[in-house]
Design a protein around this motif. Structure first.
Motif, mmCIF file in Angstrom:
data_model
loop_
_atom_site.group_PDB
_atom_site.id
_atom_site.type_symbol
_atom_site.label_atom_id
_atom_site.label_comp_id
_atom_site.label_asym_id
_atom_site.label_seq_id
_atom_site.Cartn_x
_atom_site.Cartn_y
_atom_site.Cartn_z
ATOM 1 N N LYS A 49 -1.901 -2.584 -0.756
ATOM 2 C CA LYS A 49 -3.265 -3.062 -1.030
ATOM 3 C C LYS A 49 -4.316 -2.111 -0.452
ATOM 4 C CE LYS A 49 -6.224 -7.139 -0.341
ATOM 5 N NZ LYS A 49 -6.337 -7.718 -1.674
ATOM 6 N N PHE A 50 -4.058 -1.609 0.764
ATOM 7 C CA PHE A 50 -5.055 -0.771 1.440
ATOM 8 C C PHE A 50 -4.652 0.702 1.463
ATOM 9 C CE2 PHE A 50 -5.548 -5.049 3.353
ATOM 10 C CZ PHE A 50 -6.851 -5.298 2.918
ATOM 11 N N TYR A 51 -3.770 1.071 0.571
ATOM 12 C CA TYR A 51 -3.355 2.470 0.477
ATOM 13 C C TYR A 51 -4.574 3.348 0.160
ATOM 14 C CZ TYR A 51 -1.014 6.709 -1.090
ATOM 15 O OH TYR A 51 -0.613 8.008 -1.234
ATOM 16 N N GLY A 52 -4.733 4.392 0.939
ATOM 17 C CA GLY A 52 -5.861 5.293 0.725
ATOM 18 C C GLY A 52 -7.117 4.908 1.490
ATOM 19 N N LYS A 102 -9.752 3.469 6.868
ATOM 20 C CA LYS A 102 -10.348 2.651 7.920
ATOM 21 C C LYS A 102 -9.482 1.437 8.260
ATOM 22 C CE LYS A 102 -14.754 2.721 8.329
ATOM 23 N NZ LYS A 102 -16.207 2.492 8.258
ATOM 24 N N ILE A 103 -8.342 1.316 7.596
ATOM 25 C CA ILE A 103 -7.459 0.168 7.827
ATOM 26 C C ILE A 103 -6.047 0.661 8.120
ATOM 27 C CG2 ILE A 103 -6.390 -1.864 6.770
ATOM 28 C CD1 ILE A 103 -8.952 -2.370 5.281
ATOM 29 N N SER A 104 -5.453 0.089 9.169
ATOM 30 C CA SER A 104 -4.086 0.428 9.557
ATOM 31 C C SER A 104 -3.295 -0.862 9.738
ATOM 32 C CB SER A 104 -4.099 1.238 10.863
ATOM 33 O OG SER A 104 -2.798 1.641 11.230
ATOM 34 N N VAL A 105 -2.039 -0.869 9.281
ATOM 35 C CA VAL A 105 -1.226 -2.086 9.271
ATOM 36 C C VAL A 105 -0.020 -1.922 10.194
ATOM 37 C CG1 VAL A 105 0.070 -3.708 7.844
ATOM 38 C CG2 VAL A 105 -1.926 -2.520 6.886
ATOM 39 N N TYR A 106 0.185 -2.923 11.056
ATOM 40 C CA TYR A 106 1.345 -2.950 11.950
ATOM 41 C C TYR A 106 2.261 -4.107 11.566
ATOM 42 C CZ TYR A 106 -0.711 0.358 15.304
ATOM 43 O OH TYR A 106 -1.229 1.470 15.919
ATOM 44 N N ASN A 107 3.565 -3.836 11.554
ATOM 45 C CA ASN A 107 4.568 -4.844 11.204
ATOM 46 C C ASN A 107 5.051 -5.577 12.458
ATOM 47 O OD1 ASN A 107 7.909 -4.765 9.705
ATOM 48 N ND2 ASN A 107 6.389 -6.384 9.730
ATOM 49 N N TYR A 159 5.291 -8.819 3.566
ATOM 50 C CA TYR A 159 3.832 -8.897 3.485
ATOM 51 C C TYR A 159 3.167 -7.673 4.115
ATOM 52 C CZ TYR A 159 4.365 -13.414 1.448
ATOM 53 O OH TYR A 159 4.702 -14.420 0.569
ATOM 54 N N THR A 160 3.842 -7.044 5.059
ATOM 55 C CA THR A 160 3.363 -5.749 5.554
ATOM 56 C C THR A 160 3.369 -4.737 4.412
ATOM 57 O OG1 THR A 160 4.229 -6.200 7.761
ATOM 58 C CG2 THR A 160 3.731 -3.923 7.246
ATOM 59 N N ASP A 161 4.429 -4.760 3.605
ATOM 60 C CA ASP A 161 4.511 -3.858 2.448
ATOM 61 C C ASP A 161 3.380 -4.123 1.464
ATOM 62 O OD1 ASP A 161 6.802 -2.828 3.593
ATOM 63 O OD2 ASP A 161 8.172 -4.020 2.355
ATOM 64 N N GLY A 208 -3.532 -10.151 2.725
ATOM 65 C CA GLY A 208 -4.745 -9.343 2.804
ATOM 66 C C GLY A 208 -6.003 -9.943 2.226
ATOM 67 N N TRP A 209 -5.993 -11.258 1.994
ATOM 68 C CA TRP A 209 -7.187 -11.884 1.417
ATOM 69 C C TRP A 209 -8.384 -11.747 2.353
ATOM 70 C CZ3 TRP A 209 -9.548 -13.475 -2.757
ATOM 71 C CH2 TRP A 209 -10.585 -14.385 -2.682
ATOM 72 N N ASP A 210 -8.222 -12.146 3.616
ATOM 73 C CA ASP A 210 -9.329 -12.056 4.573
ATOM 74 C C ASP A 210 -9.706 -10.613 4.860
ATOM 75 O OD1 ASP A 210 -9.644 -14.742 4.725
ATOM 76 O OD2 ASP A 210 -8.975 -14.972 6.793
ATOM 77 N N ALA A 211 -8.718 -9.768 5.101
ATOM 78 C CA ALA A 211 -8.996 -8.361 5.420
ATOM 79 C C ALA A 211 -9.734 -7.672 4.282
ATOM 80 C CB ALA A 211 -7.689 -7.628 5.724
ATOM 81 N N GLY A 212 -9.339 -7.986 3.042
ATOM 82 C CA GLY A 212 -10.027 -7.405 1.888
ATOM 83 C C GLY A 212 -11.479 -7.834 1.822
#
Length: 374
Positions: free
Chosen positions: A225-228, A231-236, A218-220, A195-199
């Motif tokens: 990292k982006f819990y809460g 505007k961000i959603s993560v797909y495994n 890394y999905t976990d 999540g370095w770039d996304a952050g």
């Protein structure tokens, strides 16, 4: 005294074993119920597949169809896992909440029709897909050949400029370049890692973002990292040219060099989805994607080659990618040069460190960014 302790130890061991078995059965049953609840249509499809398998068993007593039956089983398993991984980020909603907000905002601003329903937007997007001609002219082929001739030299020159230029600050361009992004923009990052770039993107532009990361650990990390962050959603999952499961090994610092093209006997499964299928699943094609950024250890070749074959490429305003030529992939230099010629038909570079990092903007776009071509 020793016998009493032995009996206590034995009883404790038996109780622990029973408890573990009970938990395992409970979780397994709950997962089965969960998959049934979230996917009645898939259950029907499963019944159809099993019916076909039974029909084959009945009509052909020989074993000539064993491989076909195995293929059905593998396809069914892959379909189930992919569906589960596509549904998980929805968090109980019928559609991805991040994309839903994007679509509602576009409707409000009259950028897509009010008649577009979020429940069927994927079907609407697929209905608008058209193939693009990817035939290269004699002039195009000559440019490809010239590109291949200077490829190694261009790679080294660009590498030095990118990682040593401006006291090392040039490497940040993949994040700082995109000043056209804002709080209503929508981007997809393929290869989220930790999540370095996304952050950094989120801190700089506060845009809406879908992150794809096929490695479950890394999905976990990304989800924590982006819990809460709504505007961000993560797909495994990862993106590629087809739906598949690939066994890989974790390589590099933070597994950043993990690739499906390693040609080693892998032990970790990753699940890949066809790029066009995934994007139309989100409704892209009905609306424009502001930025697609790829840093996925070789998947950029398959994703870009897939996209340029379809008119969906015309709905992506900006495409950024890292090129990985130092992996076991077929003709990376030639494929890069061919992609470049095909992409010129719809986009042009806004910064370019050849064979390293670059970003291309859709032709005719009048948006602001930090332009730099190397």
């Amino acid at each position: 005294m020793k016998k009493t302790r032995s009996w206590r130890t034995f009883i404790l061991l038996v109780m622990t074993t029973c408890l573990c078995f009970t938990i395992f059965v409970y979780l397994d049953l709950n997962m089965m119920h969960f998959l049934k609840d979230i996917s009645p249509q898939t259950s029907a499809a499963t019944d159809n597949v099993y019916s076909r398998m039974e029909y084959m068993d009945r009509d052909d007593p020989n074993e000539s169809n064993v491989n076909t039956r195995r293929k059905y089983s593998k396809d069914l398993f892959l379909e189930k896992v992919l569906e589960y991984r596509l549904l998980l980020p929805l968090k109980g909603h019928l559609f991805n909440p991040v994309v839903r907000k994007v679509v509602e905002q576009l409707k409000k601003n009259d950028r897509i029709g009010k008649y577009v329903r979020i429940e069927t937007i994927d079907e609407f997007a697929k209905s608008h897909l058209r193939p693009r001609d990817t035939t290269l002219s004699a002039s195009d082929l000559k440019k490809v050949q010239n590109c291949k001739t200077t490829s190694k030299k261009d790679y080294l020159k660009s590498y030095k400029s990118l990682f040593e230029g401006n006291n090392g600050r040039s490497r940040c361009i993949r994040r700082t370049h995109h000043i056209y992004l804002n709080s209503t923009s929508f981007m997809i990052e393929v290869g989220g890692n930790w999540g370095w770039d996304a952050g950094n993107f989120s801190n700089l532009y506060n845009m809406n973002c879908i992150i794809l990361e096929p490695l479950t650990p890394y999905t976990d990390i990304l989800q924590r990292k982006f819990y809460g962050n709504e505007k961000i959603s993560v797909y495994n999952i990862g993106l590629g040219s087809k739906n598949e499961v690939v066994m890989v090994n974790l390589e590099g610092i933070n597994a950043c060099a993990t690739t499906k093209f390693s040609r080693k006997n892998g032990t970790v499964p990753i699940y890949i989805v066809n790029a066009i299928d995934f994007m139309t699943h989100l409704g892209i094609g009905v609306y424009d994607l502001d930025l697609l950024t790829l840093d996925c250890e070789g998947c950029e070749f398959e994703v870009l080659e897939t996209l340029v074959k379809s008119n969906l490429i015309e709905k992506i305003r900006n495409i950024q990618w890292a090129t990985h030529t130092q992996i076991s992939i077929s003709d990376p230099w030639g494929r890069y040069c061919r992609i470049q010629e095909l992409l010129k038909r719809t986009h042009h570079p806004t910064y370019q460190y050849k064979f390293n990092w670059e970003s291309w903007r859709r032709n005719g776009e009048n948006i602001q960014c930090i332009d730099k071509v190397k």
